[in-house]
Design an enzyme around this catalytic site. Structure first.
Site, PDB file in Angstrom:
ATOM      1  N   ASP A 179       7.677  12.962 -42.450  1.00 23.52           N
ATOM      2  CA  ASP A 179       6.943  12.568 -43.639  1.00 23.52           C
ATOM      3  C   ASP A 179       7.953  12.615 -44.771  1.00 23.52           C
ATOM      4  O   ASP A 179       8.646  13.623 -44.948  1.00 23.52           O
ATOM      5  CB  ASP A 179       5.747  13.479 -43.923  1.00 23.52           C
TER       6      ASP A 179
ATOM      7  N   ARG B 219      16.872  11.637 -43.849  1.00 25.85           N
ATOM      8  CA  ARG B 219      16.450  11.839 -42.453  1.00 25.85           C
ATOM      9  C   ARG B 219      17.604  12.388 -41.617  1.00 25.85           C
ATOM     10  O   ARG B 219      17.410  13.262 -40.772  1.00 25.85           O
ATOM     11  CB  ARG B 219      15.928  10.533 -41.855  1.00 25.85           C
TER      12      ARG B 219
END
EC number: 3.6.1.66
Length: 197
Positions: free
Chosen positions: A67, A183
């Site tokens: 998320d 990420r």
């Protein structure tokens, strides 16, 4: 070893496959085709766990869920967890980007600091749960640039670039982005946990 990535977003699947290929080539990230859970958490961690739990339960595999979003300092950290829905419920990336630029149109460059955040949850079929976070600091450009990336990438200028040669993530190659992104930073924190699977 297979791990399912709890997303229906093909861009995220591609990014994770590229990141994993560098850090854990023995790990195969597979896409998730199960039901999409309701993300009613108010933090990145809560939503990542909701998605990872659902994917692990549905597939019987260890599941990863990301998320993530962009957090703008002058907006108190918004859009944050609402990044995908900033301009409404349609998840319209172009509308989200345009709205954010409009909201910041009169904000001077020194006050346009922001960061991308990625929170990754790992949930195993045995019920073990782990959460890691990666942040990518930078600032927002005044207009979109570049044809790469997706979402807010074309307006995000990461810190650490040579003065006068600053580019948005939209101008980065896929390899550049995957080596530096929020990420990738979060995934590096996750690698030791994956070794225990």
């Amino acid at each position: 070893m297979e791990v399912v990535l709890a997303t229906h977003n093909p861009h995220k699947v591609d990014e994770f496959q590229q990141i994993v290929a560098v850090t854990r080539p023995d790990l195969e990230v597979i896409g998730y085709d199960g039901p999409e859970p309701i993300e009613d958490g108010v933090t990145f961690a809560e939503n990542a766990l909701i998605k990872a739990r659902a994917a692990s339960l549905h597939t019987g595999l260890a599941a990863l869920a990301d998320d993530s979003g962009i957090c703008v300092d002058v907006l108190g950290g918004s859009p944050g967890v609402f990044s995908a829905y900033w301009a409404g419920q349609k998840k319209d990336a172009a509308a989200n980007l345009a709205l954010l630029l409009d909201q910041l149109h009169d904000i001077a460059d020194p006050h346009r600091s922001a960061h991308f955040t990625s929170t990754i949850a790992l949930v195993t079929p045995a019920g073990a749960e782990h959460v890691v976070v990666g942040n990518w600091p930078g600032r927002l450009a005044r207009s979109a640039s570049g044809g790469g990336g997706f979402g807010y990438d074309p307006i995000f200028i990461p810190d650490g670039q040579p003065a006068g040669a600053e580019r948005t993530v939209g101008d980065f190659s896929a390899d550049e982005k995957q080596s530096q992104s929020h990420r990738a930073r979060a995934f590096r924190e996750l690698v030791p946990l994956l070794a225990d699977l």
